[in-house]
Write a protein that holds these residues in place. Structure first.
Motif, PDB file in Angstrom:
ATOM      1  N   GLN A 268       0.804  -1.219   0.000  1.00 35.60           N
ATOM      2  CA  GLN A 268       0.000   0.000   0.000  1.00 35.60           C
ATOM      3  C   GLN A 268       0.842   1.276   0.000  1.00 35.60           C
ATOM      4  N   VAL A 269       1.984   1.233   0.696  1.00 37.95           N
ATOM      5  CA  VAL A 269       2.843   2.416   0.816  1.00 37.95           C
ATOM      6  C   VAL A 269       4.276   2.011   0.482  1.00 37.95           C
ATOM      7  N   PRO A 270       4.559   1.721  -0.785  1.00 33.39           N
ATOM      8  CA  PRO A 270       5.886   1.209  -1.151  1.00 33.39           C
ATOM      9  C   PRO A 270       7.019   2.190  -0.864  1.00 33.39           C
ATOM     10  N   GLU A 271       6.697   3.481  -0.697  1.00 28.58           N
ATOM     11  CA  GLU A 271       7.743   4.468  -0.453  1.00 28.58           C
ATOM     12  C   GLU A 271       8.255   4.441   0.987  1.00 28.58           C
ATOM     13  N   VAL A 272       7.491   3.839   1.903  1.00 29.01           N
ATOM     14  CA  VAL A 272       7.835   3.911   3.320  1.00 29.01           C
ATOM     15  C   VAL A 272       9.027   3.008   3.632  1.00 29.01           C
ATOM     16  N   ASP A 273       9.794   3.390   4.649  1.00 28.66           N
ATOM     17  CA  ASP A 273      10.952   2.609   5.096  1.00 28.66           C
ATOM     18  C   ASP A 273      10.461   1.515   6.049  1.00 28.66           C
ATOM     19  N   VAL A 274      10.569   0.260   5.623  1.00 33.94           N
ATOM     20  CA  VAL A 274      10.112  -0.871   6.431  1.00 33.94           C
ATOM     21  C   VAL A 274      11.230  -1.898   6.520  1.00 33.94           C
ATOM     22  N   SER A 275      11.555  -2.335   7.741  1.00 36.63           N
ATOM     23  CA  SER A 275      12.622  -3.305   7.966  1.00 36.63           C
ATOM     24  C   SER A 275      12.096  -4.503   8.742  1.00 36.63           C
ATOM     25  N   VAL A 276      12.821  -5.606   8.638  1.00 32.57           N
ATOM     26  CA  VAL A 276      12.494  -6.815   9.392  1.00 32.57           C
ATOM     27  C   VAL A 276      13.693  -7.183  10.252  1.00 32.57           C
ATOM     28  N   GLU A 277      13.443  -7.407  11.529  1.00 31.01           N
ATOM     29  CA  GLU A 277      14.494  -7.810  12.466  1.00 31.01           C
ATOM     30  C   GLU A 277      15.045  -9.167  12.054  1.00 31.01           C
ATOM     31  N   ARG A 278      16.336  -9.219  11.792  1.00 32.10           N
ATOM     32  CA  ARG A 278      16.953 -10.459  11.312  1.00 32.10           C
ATOM     33  C   ARG A 278      17.619 -11.258  12.419  1.00 32.10           C
ATOM     34  N   GLU A 279      17.994 -10.598  13.501  1.00 32.52           N
ATOM     35  CA  GLU A 279      18.688 -11.297  14.581  1.00 32.52           C
ATOM     36  C   GLU A 279      17.716 -12.141  15.388  1.00 32.52           C
ATOM     37  N   GLU A 280      18.141 -13.336  15.733  1.00 34.80           N
ATOM     38  CA  GLU A 280      17.307 -14.239  16.513  1.00 34.80           C
ATOM     39  C   GLU A 280      17.229 -13.780  17.966  1.00 34.80           C
ATOM     40  N   GLY A 281      16.122 -14.093  18.605  1.00 37.37           N
ATOM     41  CA  GLY A 281      15.991 -13.853  20.035  1.00 37.37           C
ATOM     42  C   GLY A 281      15.377 -12.526  20.418  1.00 37.37           C
ATOM     43  N   HIS A 282      15.186 -11.626  19.457  1.00 36.24           N
ATOM     44  CA  HIS A 282      14.587 -10.332  19.766  1.00 36.24           C
ATOM     45  C   HIS A 282      13.102 -10.385  19.447  1.00 36.24           C
ATOM     46  N   LYS A 283      12.280 -10.060  20.437  1.00 35.22           N
ATOM     47  CA  LYS A 283      10.841 -10.259  20.328  1.00 35.22           C
ATOM     48  C   LYS A 283      10.086  -8.954  20.507  1.00 35.22           C
ATOM     49  N   HIS A 284       8.760  -9.060  20.348  1.00 37.19           N
ATOM     50  CA  HIS A 284       7.867  -7.907  20.442  1.00 37.19           C
ATOM     51  C   HIS A 284       8.066  -7.157  21.755  1.00 37.19           C
ATOM     52  N   ALA A 285       8.133  -7.872  22.860  1.00 39.39           N
ATOM     53  CA  ALA A 285       8.275  -7.241  24.178  1.00 39.39           C
ATOM     54  C   ALA A 285       9.754  -6.980  24.482  1.00 39.39           C
ATOM     55  N   PHE A 286      10.390  -6.191  23.644  1.00 41.60           N
ATOM     56  CA  PHE A 286      11.828  -5.945  23.769  1.00 41.60           C
ATOM     57  C   PHE A 286      12.197  -5.297  25.092  1.00 41.60           C
ATOM     58  N   CYS A 287      11.274  -4.495  25.635  1.00 40.20           N
ATOM     59  CA  CYS A 287      11.571  -3.723  26.841  1.00 40.20           C
ATOM     60  C   CYS A 287      11.674  -4.575  28.092  1.00 40.20           C
ATOM     61  N   CYS A 288      11.339  -5.855  27.980  1.00 39.53           N
ATOM     62  CA  CYS A 288      11.341  -6.732  29.156  1.00 39.53           C
ATOM     63  C   CYS A 288      12.697  -7.381  29.423  1.00 39.53           C
ATOM     64  N   SER A 289      13.687  -7.083  28.596  1.00 44.31           N
ATOM     65  CA  SER A 289      15.036  -7.588  28.844  1.00 44.31           C
ATOM     66  C   SER A 289      16.048  -6.483  28.586  1.00 44.31           C
ATOM     67  N   GLU A 290      17.177  -6.528  29.275  1.00 44.69           N
ATOM     68  CA  GLU A 290      18.209  -5.520  29.072  1.00 44.69           C
ATOM     69  C   GLU A 290      18.792  -5.618  27.673  1.00 44.69           C
ATOM     70  N   ALA A 291      18.989  -6.859  27.194  1.00 42.59           N
ATOM     71  CA  ALA A 291      19.546  -7.061  25.849  1.00 42.59           C
ATOM     72  C   ALA A 291      18.603  -6.521  24.780  1.00 42.59           C
ATOM     73  N   GLY A 292      17.292  -6.788  24.935  1.00 37.98           N
ATOM     74  CA  GLY A 292      16.313  -6.294  23.978  1.00 37.98           C
ATOM     75  C   GLY A 292      16.226  -4.778  23.989  1.00 37.98           C
ATOM     76  N   SER A 293      16.263  -4.182  25.171  1.00 35.97           N
ATOM     77  CA  SER A 293      16.198  -2.724  25.294  1.00 35.97           C
ATOM     78  C   SER A 293      17.396  -2.072  24.612  1.00 35.97           C
ATOM     79  N   LEU A 294      18.582  -2.633  24.830  1.00 37.60           N
ATOM     80  CA  LEU A 294      19.793  -2.088  24.220  1.00 37.60           C
ATOM     81  C   LEU A 294      19.772  -2.263  22.707  1.00 37.60           C
ATOM     82  N   HIS A 295      19.352  -3.436  22.249  1.00 39.63           N
ATOM     83  CA  HIS A 295      19.329  -3.716  20.816  1.00 39.63           C
ATOM     84  C   HIS A 295      18.405  -2.747  20.074  1.00 39.63           C
TER      85      HIS A 295
END
Length: 310
Positions: A268-295
């Motif tokens: 629908q919006v091909p001009e928008v900047d959209v990325s996909v997280e490629r690293e394993e172990g990083h999830k939706h609730a990133f704020c629940c771990s120090e590693a996720g928060s830093l990443h």
């Protein structure tokens, strides 16, 4: 920046503040730069308990070299105390509250405003873009909850729970019972159930805020109105208009921001900047771990630096 300045900003820690906007009390996390070139406003997901994001905010500030002020705003009545006397707030009311917050608290129009939203905070941030087109220079959506995922059994379960006043009341009462346990006992329950891999920051936020009747009822009521609103088609027309200001991050196996939504945005919006997280172990609730928060702080800081260099 010399070594003394570096040590000064790296030692700086987030400050907690209560803020009254339109007669409602909410919680803020803030770190102010002495000479900011930008103000970052962070909008959380749901739960919108802002103390979950303490590690993320502090990491982001340090990664940006102390040049950017950051404010993270929580949702109304998802707070430690029941300031609003048990009132329930919808998604639209939370959006309206953020709009009024910008008008009241972020009045310095000389400092550009950059928005970062997590989950449902992403569409809330887009609404702020709509309201403040001249102030907002960029908007980053982290694992955006943009559309209801009918393929998700977990979303179906939450939708049924949130949509039933009786079930919501019972569930919130159960959470409140856990909340009156001694801190060590409630922390143990959190660690053994939802927070097996959580950081200390996230566990403390859950025990101090989430295990409260008023908070859980508002989390569920807001979720109910989210499912209602996000069953509608997103405003692709506005997103196309604002595409140069928008950026989204997705990850695999995220039922809140699934890959078919990623594909729909690209369509629908091909001009928008959209990325996909490629690293394993990083999830939706990133704020629940120090590693996720830093990443995620590293990801956001990189986007901001690239934007400022344009």
């Amino acid at each position: 920046m010399d070594q003394e300045d570096l040590q000064s900003f790296s030692r700086r820690r987030v400050e907690f503040r209560l803020c009254n906007v339109s007669g409602y009390t909410n919680e803020l996390l803030e770190i102010h730069s002495d000479n900011p070139s930008l103000h970052v406003l962070f909008i959380p997901g749901n739960p919108g308990i802002i103390s979950f994001y303490k590690d993320f905010v502090e990491s982001l500030y340090q990664l940006l070299g102390g040049r950017v002020s950051i404010t993270a705003i929580g949702h109304i009545c998802q707070t430690n105390k029941d300031w609003e006397g048990g009132r329930l707030f919808s998604l639209q009311e939370q959006i309206d509250h953020k709009i009024e917050f910008v008008k009241q608290e972020l009045q310095n129009k000389e400092i550009p405003l950059l928005l970062v939203g997590h989950s449902i905070g992403s569409p809330i941030s887009i609404e702020l873009c709509r309201w403040f087109p001249d102030r907002v220079v960029y908007c980053i959506g982290l694992y955006p909850f943009m559309m209801v995922n009918r393929q998700s059994r977990w979303q179906l379960l939450i939708e049924k729970l949130a949509g039933s006043p009786l079930l919501s009341t019972l569930f919130s009462s159960f959470a409140a019972l856990l909340g009156v346990l001694p801190v060590r006992a409630s922390s143990f329950v959190v660690k053994k159930t939802i927070g097996k891999s959580w950081s200390r920051t996230a566990s403390e936020a859950a025990c101090s805020h989430l295990l409260k009747y008023h908070t859980m009822r508002n989390v569920l009521y807001m979720a109910k109105t989210e499912f209602e609103k996000l069953s509608e088609t997103p405003d692709w027309k506005f997103m196309k208009k604002a595409s140069e200001k928008l950026s989204f991050l997705f990850c695999k196996d995220d039922h809140w921001a699934p890959m078919h939504v990623f594909e729909e945005i690209c369509k629908q919006v091909p001009e928008v900047d959209v990325s996909v997280e490629r690293e394993e172990g990083h999830k939706h609730a990133f704020c629940c771990s120090e590693a996720g928060s830093l990443h995620i702080a590293q990801y956001v800081a990189s986007l901001i630096k690239n934007h400022l260099s344009d």
